[in-house]
Design an enzyme around this catalytic site. Structure first.
Site, mmCIF file in Angstrom:
data_model
loop_
_atom_site.group_PDB
_atom_site.id
_atom_site.type_symbol
_atom_site.label_atom_id
_atom_site.label_comp_id
_atom_site.label_asym_id
_atom_site.label_seq_id
_atom_site.Cartn_x
_atom_site.Cartn_y
_atom_site.Cartn_z
ATOM 1 N N HIS A 23 0.825 -1.211 0.000
ATOM 2 C CA HIS A 23 0.000 0.000 0.000
ATOM 3 C C HIS A 23 0.865 1.269 0.000
ATOM 4 C CE1 HIS A 23 -3.325 -2.749 1.567
ATOM 5 N NE2 HIS A 23 -3.668 -2.363 0.351
ATOM 6 N N HIS A 52 -1.966 -5.562 -6.526
ATOM 7 C CA HIS A 52 -2.130 -6.827 -5.816
ATOM 8 C C HIS A 52 -3.583 -7.280 -5.872
ATOM 9 C CE1 HIS A 52 -2.726 -3.601 -2.831
ATOM 10 N NE2 HIS A 52 -3.565 -4.428 -2.222
ATOM 11 N N CYS A 60 -14.360 -6.673 2.713
ATOM 12 C CA CYS A 60 -13.346 -6.778 1.665
ATOM 13 C C CYS A 60 -11.995 -7.003 2.319
ATOM 14 C CB CYS A 60 -13.325 -5.547 0.771
ATOM 15 S SG CYS A 60 -13.178 -3.986 1.616
ATOM 16 N N HIS A 82 -7.893 -9.166 1.329
ATOM 17 C CA HIS A 82 -6.923 -9.729 0.386
ATOM 18 C C HIS A 82 -6.878 -11.243 0.537
ATOM 19 C CE1 HIS A 82 -5.602 -5.618 1.424
ATOM 20 N NE2 HIS A 82 -5.434 -5.535 0.113
ATOM 21 N N GLU A 114 -15.213 -10.668 9.878
ATOM 22 C CA GLU A 114 -15.708 -9.307 10.071
ATOM 23 C C GLU A 114 -17.168 -9.249 10.503
ATOM 24 O OE1 GLU A 114 -14.947 -6.439 6.993
ATOM 25 O OE2 GLU A 114 -12.907 -7.160 6.673
ATOM 26 N N TYR A 144 -8.318 -1.115 -10.017
ATOM 27 C CA TYR A 144 -8.551 0.282 -9.642
ATOM 28 C C TYR A 144 -7.391 0.766 -8.782
ATOM 29 C CZ TYR A 144 -9.775 -0.866 -4.826
ATOM 30 O OH TYR A 144 -9.717 -1.287 -3.532
ATOM 31 N N GLU A 188 -4.421 2.166 -2.472
ATOM 32 C CA GLU A 188 -4.973 0.871 -2.859
ATOM 33 C C GLU A 188 -4.798 0.762 -4.371
ATOM 34 O OE1 GLU A 188 -6.093 -1.510 -1.040
ATOM 35 O OE2 GLU A 188 -7.050 -0.703 0.752
ATOM 36 N N GLU A 204 -5.436 -2.299 -6.736
ATOM 37 C CA GLU A 204 -5.881 -3.674 -6.606
ATOM 38 C C GLU A 204 -6.565 -4.193 -7.862
ATOM 39 O OE1 GLU A 204 -6.557 -3.744 -1.818
ATOM 40 O OE2 GLU A 204 -8.342 -3.497 -3.050
ATOM 41 N N TRP A 226 -12.536 3.254 -2.219
ATOM 42 C CA TRP A 226 -12.657 2.079 -3.072
ATOM 43 C C TRP A 226 -14.109 1.679 -3.272
ATOM 44 C CZ3 TRP A 226 -10.690 1.729 1.892
ATOM 45 C CH2 TRP A 226 -11.409 0.944 2.795
#
Length: 172
Positions: free
Chosen positions: A25, A31, A66, A68, A86, A101, A111, A113, A158
């Site tokens: 980041h 990524h 969201c 990774h 979460e 994006y 970000e 990604e 995002w």
């Protein structure tokens, strides 16, 4: 606690390496990531408000969850894991669209990604992890779209990008 690694990818989602999440980041390196959208029978989207102590975008509203993928983890496995971590529940997820994006933040992080959108359906209320999530709510897609226009400062960078791409996809 060992820092989480993200999967570095090329523009075709081919793995080209691993890097600590914070470094990726800081350097704005492309990524792999995923975004989960959970809907109810009324076609409302479950939104979460990020915990107030998060290192970026604290207190802002975003999609259901969201994160990774971990090395060797499929998109569905990653989305299922993170939804449980979460929001405290799991549902069957299916893959939708994916796209690249880039979203810079005021704190110097970016970000960048290749994001995989995962879709699920549920009628249950989440049991939120307060380390990750401050609040949650159901909201109709048209209401989300209008609220982003009227009050963009309430939403993560995002999510505004992802919602626009996803909304245009489902409207087709």
């Amino acid at each position: 606690m060992k820092e989480e690694l993200v999967i570095l990818v090329d523009e075709n989602d081919n793995k080209i390496g691993l890097m600590p999440k914070m470094e990726a980041h800081e350097k704005a390196v492309l990524h792999r990531a995923f975004s989960v959208f959970v809907f109810n029978d009324k076609k409302e989207l479950m939104l979460q408000q990020r915990a107030l102590h998060k290192y970026h975008s604290p207190g802002l509203w975003t999609n259901t969850c969201c994160s990774h993928q971990r090395d060797g983890e499929s998109n569905i496995e990653a989305g299922t894991r993170r939804l449980q971590e979460e929001m405290g529940f799991t549902v069957p997820l299916e893959e939708s669209i994916s796209f690249i994006y880039k979203a810079p933040f005021d704190n110097g992080l970016t970000e960048h990604e290749l994001d995989h959108i995962l879709i699920g359906h549920s009628e249950q209320e989440p049991v939120i992890n307060e380390e990750e999530v401050a609040a949650w709510k159901w909201m109709g897609l048209e209401d989300v779209k209008q609220d982003i226009v009227n009050r963009p400062e309430l939403y993560t960078a995002w999510f505004k990008i992802i919602f626009d791409k996803f909304y245009n996809h489902i409207e087709r």
